[in-house]
Design a protein around this motif. Structure first.
Motif, PDB file in Angstrom:
ATOM      1  N   HIS A  79       0.874  -1.256  -0.222  1.00 52.46           N
ATOM      2  CA  HIS A  79      -0.361   0.127  -0.058  1.00 52.46           C
ATOM      3  C   HIS A  79       0.848   1.377  -0.131  1.00 52.46           C
ATOM      4  O   HIS A  79       0.117   1.865   0.246  1.00 52.46           O
ATOM      5  CB  HIS A  79      -0.957   0.107   0.819  1.00 52.46           C
ATOM      6  CG  HIS A  79      -1.965  -1.028   1.317  1.00 52.46           C
ATOM      7  ND1 HIS A  79      -3.057  -0.284   0.538  1.00 52.46           N
ATOM      8  CD2 HIS A  79      -1.615  -2.177   0.830  1.00 52.46           C
ATOM      9  CE1 HIS A  79      -3.877  -1.393   0.421  1.00 52.46           C
ATOM     10  NE2 HIS A  79      -3.332  -2.812   0.612  1.00 52.46           N
ATOM     11  N   ILE A  80       2.080   1.090  -0.089  1.00 56.20           N
ATOM     12  CA  ILE A  80       3.128   2.056   0.238  1.00 56.20           C
ATOM     13  C   ILE A  80       3.736   2.094  -1.362  1.00 56.20           C
ATOM     14  O   ILE A  80       3.936   3.198  -1.978  1.00 56.20           O
ATOM     15  CB  ILE A  80       4.156   2.811   1.364  1.00 56.20           C
ATOM     16  CG1 ILE A  80       3.191   2.621   2.413  1.00 56.20           C
ATOM     17  CG2 ILE A  80       5.352   3.564   1.360  1.00 56.20           C
ATOM     18  CD1 ILE A  80       3.803   2.280   3.915  1.00 56.20           C
ATOM     19  N   TRP A  81       4.521   1.390  -1.140  1.00 52.55           N
ATOM     20  CA  TRP A  81       5.966   0.843  -2.533  1.00 52.55           C
ATOM     21  C   TRP A  81       5.559   0.269  -3.245  1.00 52.55           C
ATOM     22  O   TRP A  81       5.102  -1.022  -3.575  1.00 52.55           O
ATOM     23  CB  TRP A  81       7.250   0.418  -2.362  1.00 52.55           C
ATOM     24  CG  TRP A  81       7.570   1.728  -0.745  1.00 52.55           C
ATOM     25  CD1 TRP A  81       8.249   3.030  -1.528  1.00 52.55           C
ATOM     26  CD2 TRP A  81       7.834   1.818  -0.161  1.00 52.55           C
ATOM     27  NE1 TRP A  81       8.696   3.202  -0.049  1.00 52.55           N
ATOM     28  CE2 TRP A  81       7.913   2.426   0.830  1.00 52.55           C
ATOM     29  CE3 TRP A  81       7.710  -0.229   0.633  1.00 52.55           C
ATOM     30  CZ2 TRP A  81       8.679   2.368   1.571  1.00 52.55           C
ATOM     31  CZ3 TRP A  81       7.917   0.068   1.992  1.00 52.55           C
ATOM     32  CH2 TRP A  81       8.018   0.769   2.529  1.00 52.55           C
ATOM     33  N   GLN A  84       1.407   0.687  -9.471  1.00 52.41           N
ATOM     34  CA  GLN A  84      -0.731   0.704  -9.757  1.00 52.41           C
ATOM     35  C   GLN A  84      -1.121   0.360 -10.513  1.00 52.41           C
ATOM     36  O   GLN A  84      -0.721   1.537 -11.821  1.00 52.41           O
ATOM     37  CB  GLN A  84      -1.649   1.733  -9.151  1.00 52.41           C
ATOM     38  CG  GLN A  84      -2.469   2.002  -8.829  1.00 52.41           C
ATOM     39  CD  GLN A  84      -3.194   2.794  -7.521  1.00 52.41           C
ATOM     40  OE1 GLN A  84      -2.818   3.677  -7.879  1.00 52.41           O
ATOM     41  NE2 GLN A  84      -4.279   2.432  -6.649  1.00 52.41           N
ATOM     42  N   ASN A  87      -6.126   1.752 -11.725  1.00 50.59           N
ATOM     43  CA  ASN A  87      -6.715   2.879 -11.413  1.00 50.59           C
ATOM     44  C   ASN A  87      -8.088   2.830  -9.864  1.00 50.59           C
ATOM     45  O   ASN A  87      -8.601   2.614 -11.047  1.00 50.59           O
ATOM     46  CB  ASN A  87      -6.380   4.605 -11.367  1.00 50.59           C
ATOM     47  CG  ASN A  87      -7.490   5.237 -10.025  1.00 50.59           C
ATOM     48  OD1 ASN A  87      -7.352   5.167  -9.513  1.00 50.59           O
ATOM     49  ND2 ASN A  87      -7.210   6.520 -11.157  1.00 50.59           N
ATOM     50  N   ASP A  90      -7.424   2.921  -4.281  1.00 50.97           N
ATOM     51  CA  ASP A  90      -7.330   2.929  -3.563  1.00 50.97           C
ATOM     52  C   ASP A  90      -5.965   2.931  -3.349  1.00 50.97           C
ATOM     53  O   ASP A  90      -5.298   3.355  -4.538  1.00 50.97           O
ATOM     54  CB  ASP A  90      -7.692   1.614  -2.419  1.00 50.97           C
ATOM     55  CG  ASP A  90      -7.482   0.284  -3.720  1.00 50.97           C
ATOM     56  OD1 ASP A  90      -6.683   0.793  -4.181  1.00 50.97           O
ATOM     57  OD2 ASP A  90      -8.363  -0.645  -2.853  1.00 50.97           O
ATOM     58  N   LEU A  91      -5.099   2.846  -2.349  1.00 52.61           N
ATOM     59  CA  LEU A  91      -3.589   3.096  -2.530  1.00 52.61           C
ATOM     60  C   LEU A  91      -2.720   1.613  -3.129  1.00 52.61           C
ATOM     61  O   LEU A  91      -1.920   1.479  -2.805  1.00 52.61           O
ATOM     62  CB  LEU A  91      -2.980   3.321  -1.387  1.00 52.61           C
ATOM     63  CG  LEU A  91      -3.414   4.707  -0.866  1.00 52.61           C
ATOM     64  CD1 LEU A  91      -3.012   4.928   0.145  1.00 52.61           C
ATOM     65  CD2 LEU A  91      -3.340   6.163  -2.028  1.00 52.61           C
ATOM     66  N   SER A  92      -3.342   0.229  -3.230  1.00 54.74           N
ATOM     67  CA  SER A  92      -3.374  -0.469  -3.180  1.00 54.74           C
ATOM     68  C   SER A  92      -1.813  -0.996  -4.470  1.00 54.74           C
ATOM     69  O   SER A  92      -2.226  -0.148  -5.326  1.00 54.74           O
ATOM     70  CB  SER A  92      -4.235  -2.150  -3.426  1.00 54.74           C
ATOM     71  OG  SER A  92      -5.025  -2.131  -5.096  1.00 54.74           O
ATOM     72  N   LYS A  93      -0.577  -1.360  -4.253  1.00 57.50           N
ATOM     73  CA  LYS A  93       0.092  -1.292  -5.069  1.00 57.50           C
ATOM     74  C   LYS A  93       0.444  -3.257  -6.019  1.00 57.50           C
ATOM     75  O   LYS A  93       0.256  -4.057  -4.650  1.00 57.50           O
ATOM     76  CB  LYS A  93       1.588  -0.768  -5.161  1.00 57.50           C
ATOM     77  CG  LYS A  93       0.749   1.013  -4.827  1.00 57.50           C
ATOM     78  CD  LYS A  93       2.029   1.747  -4.458  1.00 57.50           C
ATOM     79  CE  LYS A  93       1.729   3.415  -4.847  1.00 57.50           C
ATOM     80  NZ  LYS A  93       0.521   3.570  -3.934  1.00 57.50           N
ATOM     81  N   ASN A 109      -2.533  -4.554  -6.608  1.00 61.16           N
ATOM     82  CA  ASN A 109      -3.709  -3.721  -6.626  1.00 61.16           C
ATOM     83  C   ASN A 109      -4.353  -5.268  -7.510  1.00 61.16           C
ATOM     84  O   ASN A 109      -5.314  -4.502  -7.596  1.00 61.16           O
ATOM     85  CB  ASN A 109      -2.854  -3.172  -8.047  1.00 61.16           C
ATOM     86  CG  ASN A 109      -3.516  -1.849  -8.549  1.00 61.16           C
ATOM     87  OD1 ASN A 109      -3.467  -1.975  -9.761  1.00 61.16           O
ATOM     88  ND2 ASN A 109      -4.241  -1.048  -7.941  1.00 61.16           N
TER      89      ASN A 109
END
Length: 166
Positions: A79-81, A84, A87, A90-93, A109
């Motif tokens: 959720h940080i690094w 993505q 889109n 949310d912040l999921s990656k 993601n």
């Protein structure tokens, strides 16, 4: 980590359980849900009986600790690094090195966009050991009705992703 200790949060957020209707209909999964704690105690007792305290520490204690650490790794790092690909608001990656350590769960993601999918990877080059295991179980007949995103669904999600940038 609040979600882990606050059952009210989980119950409030996922009260309807819309994504598990197929599981709620199956007697086997209802039985597992009702007897979950019993399975944990029986497993722990069997490990102790057959291996003693040393096995109890390694098979139950250390493995559970590693499992939780991997869960926290995915929920923190992914959720940080990472990047993505979709889109979805949310912040999921997706994070390749987390995916390697967690057998594919680092394609976070992808998981957020296609939450029903048994396969975290979307691209052919994304390593997903969990998917390889499920696919093997499907081939030998131990897994059925395995759900995957269709090309049409992927296209719909990608178009929706592009429209959010306009």
């Amino acid at each position: 980590m609040g979600w882990l200790f606050d059952s009210g949060y989980i119950l409030e957020k996922y009260q309807e359980h819309k994504n598990v209707d197929d599981l709620k209909k199956q007697a086997f999964y209802r039985f597992i849900k009702m007897t979950y704690t019993l399975h944990l105690f029986v497993f722990t007792a069997l490990v102790y009986v057959f291996g003693g305290f040393t096995y109890l520490v390694w098979v139950v204690g250390v493995s559970t600790t590693l499992l939780y650490q991997c869960t926290f790794l995915v929920n923190s790092v992914c959720h940080i690094w990472g990047n993505q690909a979709w889109n979805n608001g949310d912040l999921s990656k997706n994070n390749w090195w987390v995916a390697l350590v967690t057998f594919g769960e680092g394609w976070h993601n992808n998981h957020h966009v296609f939450e029903y999918s048994a396969r975290y990877r979307v691209e052919w080059w994304q390593i997903d050991v969990g998917w390889y295991t499920i696919r093997f179980l499907e081939v030998v007949g131990l897994a059925t009705n395995v759900k995957l995103p269709t090309e049409a669904h992927k296209l719909k999600k990608s178009v929706a992703s592009l429209n959010k940038f306009k």
